[in-house]
Write a protein that holds these residues in place. Structure first.
Motif, PDB file in Angstrom:
ATOM      1  N   ASP A  35       0.819  -1.211   0.000  1.00 47.98           N
ATOM      2  CA  ASP A  35       0.000   0.000   0.000  1.00 47.98           C
ATOM      3  C   ASP A  35       0.854   1.263   0.000  1.00 47.98           C
ATOM      4  OD1 ASP A  35      -2.459   1.275  -0.146  1.00 47.98           O
ATOM      5  OD2 ASP A  35      -2.650   1.469   2.025  1.00 47.98           O
ATOM      6  N   TRP A  36       1.921   1.247  -0.803  1.00 49.03           N
ATOM      7  CA  TRP A  36       2.762   2.424  -0.970  1.00 49.03           C
ATOM      8  C   TRP A  36       2.236   3.268  -2.124  1.00 49.03           C
ATOM      9  CZ3 TRP A  36       8.463   0.182  -0.899  1.00 49.03           C
ATOM     10  CH2 TRP A  36       8.732  -0.302   0.387  1.00 49.03           C
ATOM     11  N   PRO A  37       2.458   4.575  -2.104  1.00 48.15           N
ATOM     12  CA  PRO A  37       2.085   5.402  -3.256  1.00 48.15           C
ATOM     13  C   PRO A  37       2.988   5.087  -4.448  1.00 48.15           C
ATOM     14  CG  PRO A  37       3.285   6.701  -1.637  1.00 48.15           C
ATOM     15  CD  PRO A  37       3.000   5.380  -0.984  1.00 48.15           C
ATOM     16  N   ASP A  38       2.476   5.339  -5.647  1.00 47.20           N
ATOM     17  CA  ASP A  38       3.270   5.105  -6.849  1.00 47.20           C
ATOM     18  C   ASP A  38       4.543   5.937  -6.795  1.00 47.20           C
ATOM     19  OD1 ASP A  38       3.872   6.027  -9.917  1.00 47.20           O
ATOM     20  OD2 ASP A  38       3.084   3.976  -9.844  1.00 47.20           O
ATOM     21  N   GLN A  39       5.661   5.320  -7.185  1.00 44.77           N
ATOM     22  CA  GLN A  39       6.957   5.997  -7.083  1.00 44.77           C
ATOM     23  C   GLN A  39       7.145   7.116  -8.101  1.00 44.77           C
ATOM     24  OE1 GLN A  39       6.493   2.734  -7.611  1.00 44.77           O
ATOM     25  NE2 GLN A  39       7.755   1.971  -9.298  1.00 44.77           N
ATOM     26  N   GLY A  40       6.338   7.100  -9.182  1.00 45.10           N
ATOM     27  CA  GLY A  40       6.395   8.182 -10.151  1.00 45.10           C
ATOM     28  C   GLY A  40       7.353   7.915 -11.295  1.00 45.10           C
ATOM     29  N   LEU A  41       7.094   8.605 -12.402  1.00 45.20           N
ATOM     30  CA  LEU A  41       7.870   8.400 -13.620  1.00 45.20           C
ATOM     31  C   LEU A  41       9.319   8.837 -13.462  1.00 45.20           C
ATOM     32  CD1 LEU A  41       7.858   7.585 -16.615  1.00 45.20           C
ATOM     33  CD2 LEU A  41       7.123   9.907 -17.161  1.00 45.20           C
ATOM     34  N   ALA A  42       9.554   9.948 -12.749  1.00 44.93           N
ATOM     35  CA  ALA A  42      10.926  10.439 -12.589  1.00 44.93           C
ATOM     36  C   ALA A  42      11.793   9.404 -11.884  1.00 44.93           C
ATOM     37  CB  ALA A  42      10.923  11.752 -11.803  1.00 44.93           C
ATOM     38  N   PHE A  43      11.248   8.738 -10.881  1.00 46.50           N
ATOM     39  CA  PHE A  43      12.012   7.713 -10.173  1.00 46.50           C
ATOM     40  C   PHE A  43      12.291   6.526 -11.088  1.00 46.50           C
ATOM     41  CE2 PHE A  43      12.617   4.165  -7.234  1.00 46.50           C
ATOM     42  CZ  PHE A  43      13.556   4.700  -6.368  1.00 46.50           C
ATOM     43  N   ASP A  44      11.323   6.144 -11.919  1.00 49.88           N
ATOM     44  CA  ASP A  44      11.542   5.057 -12.877  1.00 49.88           C
ATOM     45  C   ASP A  44      12.694   5.388 -13.824  1.00 49.88           C
ATOM     46  OD1 ASP A  44       9.498   3.615 -11.768  1.00 49.88           O
ATOM     47  OD2 ASP A  44       8.039   4.086 -13.330  1.00 49.88           O
TER      48      ASP A  44
END
Length: 266
Positions: A35-44
């Motif tokens: 149940d973590w928030p999405d890490q986001g595109l920048a982190f990817d």
């Protein structure tokens, strides 16, 4: 992003990018399960830069010779074994490049589902086990012809399906056409370089259009830790795979796939 999330996701990306167990599946599933928030595109993008740096650094001597002899082949100085391998890497990237451009949005939205990941994890795990068991394992990556390269390249295109594993698909195809485990792994890792570059460029394009602010400290740390774990993973994997075989990864894939079905099946 909390430091524990950052470290976990970066290390996970680095470890799973080059093992035949699917990095995309783990990065999709872990935040859902915890149940973590999405890490986001920048982190990817950042963790892909880390894994790219690791594989380039590890194979730096081979890449130098391949690039030198490939440029020599363009200048008419003949085709050496290293130049041929460079051409093989480029040819093997074409199928996934075309598939990615045509299907990226559909795959990114329609197939990022736990049950799709579970089915792909099981199905392609079975194929990996069969290829490892039945493969003749008598050739190296320099002996590939264009048909073998395209077979590996087409298998790599299938890895757009989450849960398939890019490295797993390419190693499976390599073993099926007679490569040794070490050669299948090395060719898979070399093939990852243009693929990670292409995927990263697409993500950078999407990131440039995003209005969100960028946390550069998080990105630098993500790239650093994913790169360190990826380098260690490549080093250990290439030294152990001849003795271990692919079966530990096959068993892991079966356990993961069955667990996902148990959790998410209606």
């Amino acid at each position: 992003m909390p430091l524990t999330h950052l470290l976990t996701l970066a290390l996970l990306q680095g470890l799973t990018e080059f093992l035949p167990i699917s990095s995309s599946a783990h990065l999709i599933l872990l935040p859902r399960l915890l149940d973590w928030p999405d890490q986001g595109l920048a982190f990817d993008v950042a963790v892909h830069v880390g894994t790219l740096s690791a594989v380039v650094l590890y194979f730096r001597h081979e890449l130098w010779r391949m690039t030198r002899d490939w440029l020599g082949s363009l200048a008419g100085r003949g085709i050496t074994a290293e130049a041929r391998l460079a051409w093989f890497v480029l040819l093997g990237t074409v199928p996934v490049g075309l598939a990615g451009l045509l299907l990226k949005d559909w795959v990114g939205h329609a197939l990022r589902l736990p049950l799709v990941i579970a089915a792909a994890t099981l199905g392609f795990g079975l194929l990996l086990g069969l290829a490892d068991w039945a493969g003749r394992r008598h050739r190296d990556e320099y002996s590939l012809g264009w048909r073998g390269v395209l077979a590996v390249g087409l298998a790599q295109a299938l890895a757009l399906i989450p849960g398939t594993s890019r490295s797993g698909a390419t190693m499976t195809a390599g073993l099926a056409i007679g490569l040794t485990r070490e050669s299948a792994a090395r060719f898979s890792f070399l093939l990852s370089i243009p693929v990670i570059v292409l995927a990263g460029l697409l993500e950078v394009r999407d990131l440039a259009a995003s209005p969100l602010a960028v946390d550069w400290t998080t990105l630098w740390l993500g790239a650093l830790f994913s790169g360190l774990s990826a380098y260690a993973c490549i080093h250990v994997f290439l030294r152990l795979i001849a003795r271990l075989s692919m079966w530990p990864f096959v068993i892991y894939r079966f356990a993961l796939g069955l667990a996902l079905f148990a959790i998410y099946a209606p």
